[in-house]
Scaffold this active site. Structure first.
Site, PDB file in Angstrom:
ATOM      1  N   GLY A  34       0.759  -1.075  -0.037  1.00 47.44           N
ATOM      2  CA  GLY A  34       0.068   0.046   0.105  1.00 47.44           C
ATOM      3  C   GLY A  34       0.737   1.323   0.136  1.00 47.44           C
ATOM      4  O   GLY A  34       2.014   1.353   0.773  1.00 47.44           O
ATOM      5  N   ARG A  45       1.018  -5.424  -5.715  1.00 49.24           N
ATOM      6  CA  ARG A  45       1.193  -6.743  -4.740  1.00 49.24           C
ATOM      7  C   ARG A  45       1.292  -7.922  -5.836  1.00 49.24           C
ATOM      8  O   ARG A  45       0.794  -8.052  -6.859  1.00 49.24           O
ATOM      9  CB  ARG A  45      -0.005  -6.850  -3.952  1.00 49.24           C
ATOM     10  CG  ARG A  45      -0.277  -5.744  -2.911  1.00 49.24           C
ATOM     11  CD  ARG A  45      -1.541  -6.056  -2.169  1.00 49.24           C
ATOM     12  NE  ARG A  45      -2.010  -4.768  -1.525  1.00 49.24           N
ATOM     13  CZ  ARG A  45      -1.453  -4.216  -0.327  1.00 49.24           C
ATOM     14  NH1 ARG A  45      -0.675  -4.840   0.097  1.00 49.24           N
ATOM     15  NH2 ARG A  45      -2.095  -3.160   0.230  1.00 49.24           N
ATOM     16  N   ASP A  86       4.981  -4.849   6.197  1.00 53.54           N
ATOM     17  CA  ASP A  86       5.437  -6.236   6.581  1.00 53.54           C
ATOM     18  C   ASP A  86       5.307  -7.029   5.424  1.00 53.54           C
ATOM     19  O   ASP A  86       6.433  -7.781   5.332  1.00 53.54           O
ATOM     20  CB  ASP A  86       3.986  -6.559   7.500  1.00 53.54           C
ATOM     21  CG  ASP A  86       4.586  -8.049   8.081  1.00 53.54           C
ATOM     22  OD1 ASP A  86       5.240  -8.218   8.991  1.00 53.54           O
ATOM     23  OD2 ASP A  86       3.863  -9.083   7.458  1.00 53.54           O
ATOM     24  N   THR A 104       4.019   2.630   6.054  1.00 53.49           N
ATOM     25  CA  THR A 104       2.729   2.247   5.930  1.00 53.49           C
ATOM     26  C   THR A 104       2.024   3.252   6.760  1.00 53.49           C
ATOM     27  O   THR A 104       2.528   3.557   7.877  1.00 53.49           O
ATOM     28  CB  THR A 104       2.505   0.915   6.282  1.00 53.49           C
ATOM     29  OG1 THR A 104       1.336   0.488   6.789  1.00 53.49           O
ATOM     30  CG2 THR A 104       3.240   0.474   7.614  1.00 53.49           C
ATOM     31  N   ASP A 140      -0.419   2.490   9.026  1.00 48.27           N
ATOM     32  CA  ASP A 140      -1.018   1.729  10.017  1.00 48.27           C
ATOM     33  C   ASP A 140       0.048   2.003  11.100  1.00 48.27           C
ATOM     34  O   ASP A 140      -0.606   1.673  12.026  1.00 48.27           O
ATOM     35  CB  ASP A 140      -1.107   0.295   9.740  1.00 48.27           C
ATOM     36  CG  ASP A 140      -2.269   0.091   8.638  1.00 48.27           C
ATOM     37  OD1 ASP A 140      -3.305   0.739   8.388  1.00 48.27           O
ATOM     38  OD2 ASP A 140      -1.996  -1.115   7.745  1.00 48.27           O
ATOM     39  N   ASP A 180       2.404  -0.065  12.292  1.00 47.93           N
ATOM     40  CA  ASP A 180       2.197  -1.392  12.822  1.00 47.93           C
ATOM     41  C   ASP A 180       3.342  -2.355  12.749  1.00 47.93           C
ATOM     42  O   ASP A 180       3.503  -3.373  12.774  1.00 47.93           O
ATOM     43  CB  ASP A 180       0.715  -2.208  12.613  1.00 47.93           C
ATOM     44  CG  ASP A 180       0.818  -2.506  11.051  1.00 47.93           C
ATOM     45  OD1 ASP A 180       1.924  -1.869  10.301  1.00 47.93           O
ATOM     46  OD2 ASP A 180       0.017  -3.186  10.613  1.00 47.93           O
ATOM     47  N   ARG A 217      -7.046  -2.681   9.470  1.00 49.72           N
ATOM     48  CA  ARG A 217      -7.587  -4.092   9.573  1.00 49.72           C
ATOM     49  C   ARG A 217      -7.093  -4.908  10.457  1.00 49.72           C
ATOM     50  O   ARG A 217      -7.782  -5.511  11.357  1.00 49.72           O
ATOM     51  CB  ARG A 217      -7.354  -4.787   8.016  1.00 49.72           C
ATOM     52  CG  ARG A 217      -8.031  -6.038   8.117  1.00 49.72           C
ATOM     53  CD  ARG A 217      -7.730  -6.854   6.697  1.00 49.72           C
ATOM     54  NE  ARG A 217      -6.244  -6.963   6.356  1.00 49.72           N
ATOM     55  CZ  ARG A 217      -5.369  -6.453   5.460  1.00 49.72           C
ATOM     56  NH1 ARG A 217      -5.839  -5.536   5.019  1.00 49.72           N
ATOM     57  NH2 ARG A 217      -4.135  -6.933   5.659  1.00 49.72           N
TER      58      ARG A 217
END
Length: 326
Positions: free
Chosen positions: A13, A74, A105, A128, A130, A132, A174
């Site tokens: 992403g 991807r 990741d 990213t 996120d 995370d 997500r």
């Protein structure tokens, strides 16, 4: 380790700040006397030899742009040994000695395996929204995405207050509730639902009942898309069953959060990470990710970043959110 040409690519992403990181990698490498090849569309482009030689001029006026000039994709084929062999053969054919991978990741996992199999030096930059990934306090794009969400919450609150409405705002995440938690606290949300915490719909109903008792005429509930209650529309439906008199609206922010010019923080962080990625490769460091700890740029072995630690939400901020909502 004799590196003469670095390949740089973005994968997964997109995130604001990726272009600033590309710019820093290219200009640092050129300053150090290295050649740089841009790889379009991540691992997919690596397998198809979709390469472009990059100069200082080729990254002019991109630091302020969102998205990624190298595109992203991807690639399932890269998960096969045959796909990775094809990618490696293309790199060798074009004289690419090392890689800088910018992504999340999945990007890190591919880079780690690829480097192990073919012994090619690789340094990763966490990009990213996120936030995370283990090994850094902040990932590229996270600050910008938070600012985008908070701006949206502020605007939605204006209309919520005008019409005495309850808004359920779904944000990206997500598997990670970082955006929901931070933007929820920063936007003054009355409730926040996160994928990491199975709070249940009953807890939310209690929080909304408490807010109603305090005669709040409008409320904001921030929900991460991976929340265990099934997303904003499902949560809104359940709340409507309990509070039939509520004027309920749902707003899904979606990919709006990924776009836009990166914040000053993300531009500077991306530049520092890009610079240090090249610097570390030239020092002989490989199979690692650059990251921010406090105010210092550090590196973490990919093996550790991917397998040794689990990213967790800020416990203090969780407690703060709970207190602010009361």
């Amino acid at each position: 380790m004799n590196i003469k040409k670095i390949g740089v690519f973005t994968s997964g992403g997109d995130a604001p700040g990726m272009n600033a990181a590309i710019r820093a990698v290219v200009r640092t490498a050129k300053y150090k006397g290295l050649e740089v090849t841009g790889i379009y569309r991540g691992y997919e482009g690596m397998m198809e030899a979709d390469f472009v030689e990059m100069s200082r001029r080729s990254v002019s006026s991109i630091i302020q742009k969102g998205g990624t000039i190298l595109k992203s994709a991807r690639c399932l084929a890269f998960k096969t040994r045959e796909g990775r062999q094809l990618a490696y053969d293309n790199l060798k054919k074009h004289g690419i000695d090392a890689l800088v991978a910018i992504g999340g990741d999945g990007t890190f996992t591919g880079a780690h395996l690829f480097s192990q199999e073919f012994d090619i030096p690789v340094m990763c930059i966490p990009g990213t929204i996120d936030n995370d990934l283990y090994g850094t306090d902040y990932t590229l794009g996270y600050d910008t995405a938070n600012n985008t969400v908070i701006e949206a919450i502020d605007k939605i609150r204006d209309t919520a207050s005008s019409h005495s409405r309850v808004f359920f705002i779904e944000v990206m995440g997500r598997d990670s509730g970082c955006i929901a938690l931070n933007a929820g606290v920063g936007g003054g949300a009355e409730a926040i639902l996160l994928p990491e915490i199975d709070s249940g719909i009953d807890t939310l109903l209690e929080e909304l009942s408490f807010a109603e008792e305090r005669e709040k005429s409008s409320m904001i509930v921030v929900i991460a898309e991976g929340d265990q209650n099934g997303g904003a529309y499902n949560v809104a439906k359940r709340v409507k069953e309990k509070f039939g008199h509520f004027d309920i609206k749902v707003s899904i922010l979606g990919h709006l959060q990924r776009g836009g010019a990166p914040s000053s923080f993300d531009r500077v962080l991306a530049t520092r990470m890009g610079y240090n990625a090249v610097k570390e490769l030239l020092k002989g460091n490989t199979r690692a990710t650059v990251g921010l700890r406090g105010t210092e740029i550090i590196t973490t072995p990919l093996e550790e970043a991917l397998h040794s630690k689990e990213f967790k939400l800020d416990e203090e901020l969780l407690e703060i959110a709970n207190i602010m909502n009361k």
